[in-house]
Motif scaffolding. Structure first.
Motif, PDB file in Angstrom:
ATOM      1  N   VAL A  49      -5.938  -0.451  20.118  1.00  0.00           N
ATOM      2  CA  VAL A  49      -5.710  -0.915  21.554  1.00  0.00           C
ATOM      3  C   VAL A  49      -4.293  -0.690  21.592  1.00  0.00           C
ATOM      4  O   VAL A  49      -3.414  -1.391  21.297  1.00  0.00           O
ATOM      5  CB  VAL A  49      -6.021  -2.360  21.814  1.00  0.00           C
ATOM      6  CG1 VAL A  49      -5.881  -2.954  23.223  1.00  0.00           C
ATOM      7  CG2 VAL A  49      -7.700  -2.797  21.592  1.00  0.00           C
ATOM      8  N   GLY A  50      -3.948   0.264  22.885  1.00  0.00           N
ATOM      9  CA  GLY A  50      -2.294   0.677  23.433  1.00  0.00           C
ATOM     10  C   GLY A  50      -2.038  -0.525  23.674  1.00  0.00           C
ATOM     11  O   GLY A  50      -2.584  -1.566  24.421  1.00  0.00           O
ATOM     12  N   ALA A  51      -0.553  -0.553  24.024  1.00  0.00           N
ATOM     13  CA  ALA A  51       0.263  -1.782  24.424  1.00  0.00           C
ATOM     14  C   ALA A  51       0.017  -1.973  25.983  1.00  0.00           C
ATOM     15  O   ALA A  51       0.340  -3.076  26.464  1.00  0.00           O
ATOM     16  CB  ALA A  51       1.645  -1.572  23.966  1.00  0.00           C
ATOM     17  N   ALA A  52      -0.231  -1.011  26.724  1.00  0.00           N
ATOM     18  CA  ALA A  52      -0.497  -1.308  28.103  1.00  0.00           C
ATOM     19  C   ALA A  52      -1.853  -1.515  28.442  1.00  0.00           C
ATOM     20  O   ALA A  52      -2.142  -1.381  29.757  1.00  0.00           O
ATOM     21  CB  ALA A  52       0.211  -0.216  28.898  1.00  0.00           C
ATOM     22  N   VAL A  53      -2.718  -1.560  27.518  1.00  0.00           N
ATOM     23  CA  VAL A  53      -4.200  -1.770  28.221  1.00  0.00           C
ATOM     24  C   VAL A  53      -4.435  -3.274  28.466  1.00  0.00           C
ATOM     25  O   VAL A  53      -3.999  -4.091  27.757  1.00  0.00           O
ATOM     26  CB  VAL A  53      -5.176  -1.590  26.619  1.00  0.00           C
ATOM     27  CG1 VAL A  53      -6.556  -2.030  26.867  1.00  0.00           C
ATOM     28  CG2 VAL A  53      -4.949  -0.181  26.220  1.00  0.00           C
ATOM     29  N   PRO A  54      -5.107  -3.544  29.709  1.00  0.00           N
ATOM     30  CA  PRO A  54      -5.099  -4.608  30.331  1.00  0.00           C
ATOM     31  C   PRO A  54      -6.031  -5.683  29.064  1.00  0.00           C
ATOM     32  O   PRO A  54      -6.887  -5.372  28.665  1.00  0.00           O
ATOM     33  CB  PRO A  54      -5.608  -4.581  31.582  1.00  0.00           C
ATOM     34  CG  PRO A  54      -5.592  -3.284  31.817  1.00  0.00           C
ATOM     35  CD  PRO A  54      -5.228  -2.489  30.567  1.00  0.00           C
ATOM     36  N   LEU A  55      -5.600  -7.015  29.349  1.00  0.00           N
ATOM     37  CA  LEU A  55      -6.583  -7.999  28.490  1.00  0.00           C
ATOM     38  C   LEU A  55      -8.041  -7.604  28.759  1.00  0.00           C
ATOM     39  O   LEU A  55      -8.978  -7.980  27.926  1.00  0.00           O
ATOM     40  CB  LEU A  55      -6.297  -9.336  28.807  1.00  0.00           C
ATOM     41  CG  LEU A  55      -4.802  -9.732  28.141  1.00  0.00           C
ATOM     42  CD1 LEU A  55      -4.113 -10.922  29.028  1.00  0.00           C
ATOM     43  CD2 LEU A  55      -5.082 -10.212  26.707  1.00  0.00           C
ATOM     44  N   ALA A  56      -8.306  -7.368  30.077  1.00  0.00           N
ATOM     45  CA  ALA A  56      -9.793  -7.352  30.433  1.00  0.00           C
ATOM     46  C   ALA A  56     -10.455  -6.326  29.654  1.00  0.00           C
ATOM     47  O   ALA A  56     -11.598  -6.450  29.165  1.00  0.00           O
ATOM     48  CB  ALA A  56     -10.065  -7.119  31.965  1.00  0.00           C
ATOM     49  N   GLU A  57      -9.852  -5.101  29.524  1.00  0.00           N
ATOM     50  CA  GLU A  57     -10.433  -3.901  28.828  1.00  0.00           C
ATOM     51  C   GLU A  57     -10.408  -4.370  27.178  1.00  0.00           C
ATOM     52  O   GLU A  57     -11.186  -4.137  26.724  1.00  0.00           O
ATOM     53  CB  GLU A  57      -9.802  -2.678  29.021  1.00  0.00           C
ATOM     54  CG  GLU A  57     -10.016  -2.147  30.614  1.00  0.00           C
ATOM     55  CD  GLU A  57      -9.090  -1.147  30.962  1.00  0.00           C
ATOM     56  OE1 GLU A  57      -8.633  -0.170  29.961  1.00  0.00           O
ATOM     57  OE2 GLU A  57      -8.709  -0.887  31.986  1.00  0.00           O
ATOM     58  N   ALA A  58      -9.481  -4.788  26.833  1.00  0.00           N
ATOM     59  CA  ALA A  58      -9.118  -5.233  25.468  1.00  0.00           C
ATOM     60  C   ALA A  58     -10.269  -6.125  24.869  1.00  0.00           C
ATOM     61  O   ALA A  58     -10.937  -6.024  23.867  1.00  0.00           O
ATOM     62  CB  ALA A  58      -7.696  -5.554  25.269  1.00  0.00           C
ATOM     63  N   TRP A  59     -10.380  -7.190  25.786  1.00  0.00           N
ATOM     64  CA  TRP A  59     -11.575  -8.243  25.422  1.00  0.00           C
ATOM     65  C   TRP A  59     -12.767  -7.702  25.358  1.00  0.00           C
ATOM     66  O   TRP A  59     -13.501  -7.810  24.510  1.00  0.00           O
ATOM     67  CB  TRP A  59     -11.347  -9.459  26.233  1.00  0.00           C
ATOM     68  CG  TRP A  59     -10.225 -10.472  25.807  1.00  0.00           C
ATOM     69  CD1 TRP A  59      -9.056 -10.622  26.496  1.00  0.00           C
ATOM     70  CD2 TRP A  59     -10.202 -11.100  24.443  1.00  0.00           C
ATOM     71  NE1 TRP A  59      -8.484 -11.671  25.967  1.00  0.00           N
ATOM     72  CE2 TRP A  59      -8.783 -11.857  24.882  1.00  0.00           C
ATOM     73  CE3 TRP A  59     -10.840 -11.178  23.522  1.00  0.00           C
ATOM     74  CZ2 TRP A  59      -8.640 -12.963  23.797  1.00  0.00           C
ATOM     75  CZ3 TRP A  59     -10.518 -12.016  22.511  1.00  0.00           C
ATOM     76  CH2 TRP A  59      -9.190 -12.805  22.651  1.00  0.00           C
ATOM     77  N   GLU A  60     -13.060  -6.754  26.314  1.00  0.00           N
ATOM     78  CA  GLU A  60     -14.328  -6.141  26.513  1.00  0.00           C
ATOM     79  C   GLU A  60     -14.592  -5.347  25.219  1.00  0.00           C
ATOM     80  O   GLU A  60     -15.878  -5.230  24.667  1.00  0.00           O
ATOM     81  CB  GLU A  60     -14.484  -5.398  27.789  1.00  0.00           C
ATOM     82  CG  GLU A  60     -15.765  -4.995  28.296  1.00  0.00           C
ATOM     83  CD  GLU A  60     -15.828  -3.956  29.289  1.00  0.00           C
ATOM     84  OE1 GLU A  60     -14.944  -4.291  30.421  1.00  0.00           O
ATOM     85  OE2 GLU A  60     -16.537  -3.009  29.389  1.00  0.00           O
ATOM     86  N   ALA A  61     -13.703  -4.594  24.616  1.00  0.00           N
ATOM     87  CA  ALA A  61     -13.882  -3.744  23.571  1.00  0.00           C
ATOM     88  C   ALA A  61     -13.976  -4.515  22.523  1.00  0.00           C
ATOM     89  O   ALA A  61     -14.993  -4.288  21.565  1.00  0.00           O
ATOM     90  CB  ALA A  61     -12.643  -2.753  23.404  1.00  0.00           C
ATOM     91  N   LEU A  62     -13.267  -5.715  22.244  1.00  0.00           N
ATOM     92  CA  LEU A  62     -13.292  -6.702  21.200  1.00  0.00           C
ATOM     93  C   LEU A  62     -14.638  -7.284  21.114  1.00  0.00           C
ATOM     94  O   LEU A  62     -15.270  -7.490  19.971  1.00  0.00           O
ATOM     95  CB  LEU A  62     -12.286  -7.595  21.228  1.00  0.00           C
ATOM     96  CG  LEU A  62     -10.781  -7.096  20.724  1.00  0.00           C
ATOM     97  CD1 LEU A  62      -9.801  -8.264  20.956  1.00  0.00           C
ATOM     98  CD2 LEU A  62     -10.818  -6.997  18.900  1.00  0.00           C
ATOM     99  N   VAL A  63     -15.473  -7.681  22.212  1.00  0.00           N
ATOM    100  CA  VAL A  63     -16.580  -8.183  22.341  1.00  0.00           C
ATOM    101  C   VAL A  63     -17.607  -7.610  21.933  1.00  0.00           C
ATOM    102  O   VAL A  63     -18.585  -7.969  21.343  1.00  0.00           O
ATOM    103  CB  VAL A  63     -16.827  -9.010  23.744  1.00  0.00           C
ATOM    104  CG1 VAL A  63     -18.178  -9.504  23.846  1.00  0.00           C
ATOM    105  CG2 VAL A  63     -15.794 -10.071  23.911  1.00  0.00           C
TER     106      VAL A  63
END
Ligand code: FAD
Ligand code: FES
Ligand code: FES
Length: 503
Positions: A275-289
């Protein structure tokens, strides 16, 4: 087009001015102060006072606006609700700004979201209303006929002191029953013109204002920090924005990483998710979930949609708050951070990044490029919990994440990580030792829970007492054991809310 007494606006291109779309026109702002917020601009420069200031810290949602950004795949525009009170204007360069004034048709016809609010009596004093309208509008563009659950979730960052929420939620549920407007019906339909204009203002060179630099490559970020190590990295600004609006701090020069496309990507690599440093939390959490479905509740309860749309996962890691929600999760998952300093890159297990309260193992001019999260491995049980006073949009008193592998009834692997228990989020070595290699049963869990007092001496503060924190930490471990023993589908948070009859 806009009356701008303090700032000179003009319609010619230059790389030292902030440039964005508003109501189908290109706005150029010269001499933009680096920390001027979007809200400040709207109210004090553009005199568009529909957008309100409530808390000035991202909590109440009165200032919600929608930002449109070119979709990376070249099709259409992605629209997201954000808090304009903590978003610096230079960070919307090259984007579209949509405010409550933008929604009605040329003849004054209200947008379905607005009409539904009127018809369902969703407004009383009206102060919060533009914010609710914009949160619902962002939802409408993705899903014009949302379920009640989706409406509740979309509004979790908006506070109203008058209506009691039921009429507002009803307006959200019913907004799809109104005739679709010609503009702003669906993101794809609404944005043909916007996309063209966004192409026209797309920046191919870095933006450089006094005190604000927005490079386009990782190399440029590294060089800027090397040249001036006193600079601060600005990502989503959901922490830094408050340094200005609440702490009234003068900021050092900012290096904004939100324009670096390499940092805005999530990559699925053979050994994990990057997960790149400028990826918003919304997208990052979606991928993690998607990888770890039991993270669903944690993801949904992290801030609010506008906070998750601006803030980044790596910003949460870099901020390093002892109550940062993602940190125990990522430590339990054995995540690594990719760090860059000048031309050198290194990788560090996340748990070794934190040396003490607000002290990190980061060299001067070093910054986070990405976080790498291992893929789920066979037999690994993972769960995460957040305990806070308020269900939505609240900072944790305690956060916990547990990764455990049981083989033949014995604990073969265990990582127990907690936030809110010490000056940094950390693993619980004594409790882990109590479990590793032994049986996975109630007695062993009780023994491990008792060892948490060796691992942590939590503080007492307004969120929780020391004794409460220790007791809850042990109980979360017991809960993990019970859930492991009787696995169920992770409860959807909205179901819990509905069952409790909350709105
Ligand atoms: C209303 C509200 C609710 C919130 N709710 C929660 C919550 O529920 N749980 C929670 O954990 N947090 C919460 N937060 C805190 C905040 O949203 C998170 O910490 C967020 O992840 C910060 O990311 P950012 O991109 O906005 O960081 P920024 O504000 O841009 O930066 C934060 C810090 O990290 C540094 N930084 C950022 N990126 C990098 C990088 N790549 N390399 C080096 N340093 C970097 C910055 O210099 C700064 O010191 C909330 C904040 C608000 C305003
Ligand atoms: S004014 Fe409260 S969230 Fe922005
Ligand atoms: S209508 Fe008054 S605060 Fe919401």
């Amino acid at each position: 087009m806009l009356d701008a007494p303090q700032l000179k606006l003009r319609h010619t291109a230059a790389r030292r001015e902030v440039c964005f779309l508003l109501d189908g026109e290109i706005v150029r702002v010269e001499n933009c102060p680096p920390t001027m917020t979007v809200l400040e601009y709207l109210r004090e420069v553009a005199h568009r006072t529909g957008t309100k200031e409530g808390c000035a810290e991202g909590d109440c949602g009165a200032c919600t606006v929608v930002i449109g950004e070119r979709a990376p795949n070249g099709s259409g525009v992605n629209y997201r609700a954000v808090n304009s009170c903590i978003r610096f204007l230079p960070t919307i360069d090259g984007q579209e700004l949509v405010t409550v004034e933008s929604l009605s048709g040329p003849d004054g016809t209200l947008h379905p979201v607005q009409q539904a609010m009127v018809d369902h009596h969703g407004s009383q004093c009206g102060f919060c209303t533009p914010g609710f309208v914009m949160s619902l509008f962002a939802l409408y563009l993705r899903d014009a006929t949302p379920s009640r659950d989706r409406v509740v979730e979309a509004l979790s960052g908006n506070l109203c002191r008058c209506t009691g929420y039921r009429p507002i939620i009803e307006a959200g549920v019913q907004m799809g029953s109104y005739p679709q407007p010609r503009r702003w019906s669906r993101a794809s339909a609404a944005t043909a013109d916007s996309r063209t204009l966004l192409e026209a203002i797309h920046r191919t060179e870095s933006l450089h204002l006094p005190g604000f630099y927005a490079p386009l490559t990782i190399d440029e970020v590294a060089r800027a920090l090397e040249t001036d190590p006193s600079s601060v990295v600005l990502a989503g600004g959901t922490d830094i924005g408050l340094w200005v609006t609440k702490q009234l701090r003068d900021l050092p020069p900012m290096v904004y990483i939100g324009s670096v496309s390499e940092l805005k990507t999530i990559r699925h690599e053979p050994d994990g998710l990057r997960v790149g440093a400028a990826v918003p939390l919304a997208e990052a959490w979606e991928a993690l979930v998607r990888l770890y479905p039991r993270l669903g509740e944690m993801a949904q309860r992290f801030g609010s949609p506008p906070v998750r749309n601006s803030g980044t996962l790596c910003g949460n890691i870099a901020n390093g708050s002892p109550i940062g929600d993602s940190i125990p999760v990522l430590i339990a998952l054995a995540a690594q951070v990719e760090l860059r300093c000048g031309a050198a890159t290194r990788y560090l297990p996340l748990e070794r990044l934190y040396l003490g309260y607000q002290r990190k193992a980061l060299a001067s001019a070093e910054f986070i490029v990405s976080v790498r999260i291992p893929l789920p491995s066979a037999g690994l049980w993972f769960s995460a919990y957040k305990v806070s006073k308020r269900f939505d949009q609240d900072i944790s008193a305690i956060a916990a994440a547990f990764a455990v592998r049981i083989e033949c009834g014995q604990v073969a692997e265990i990582r127990l990580a907690f936030g809110g228990m010490a000056e940094v989020a950390a693993r619980a070595p004594a409790a882990e030792r109590a479990l590793l290699g032994g049986p996975w049963n109630e007695a062993a869990i009780d023994a491990a829970a008792a060892r948490l007092a060796d691992d942590f001496t939590p503080m007492t503060d307004m969120r929780a007492s020391s004794a409460y924190r220790l007791r809850v930490a042990g109980n979360l471990l017991r809960r993990c054991y019970l859930e492991y023993s009787e696995p169920r589908e992770p409860a959807r948070v909205a179901d819990v809310v509905a069952a409790e009859g909350r709105e």
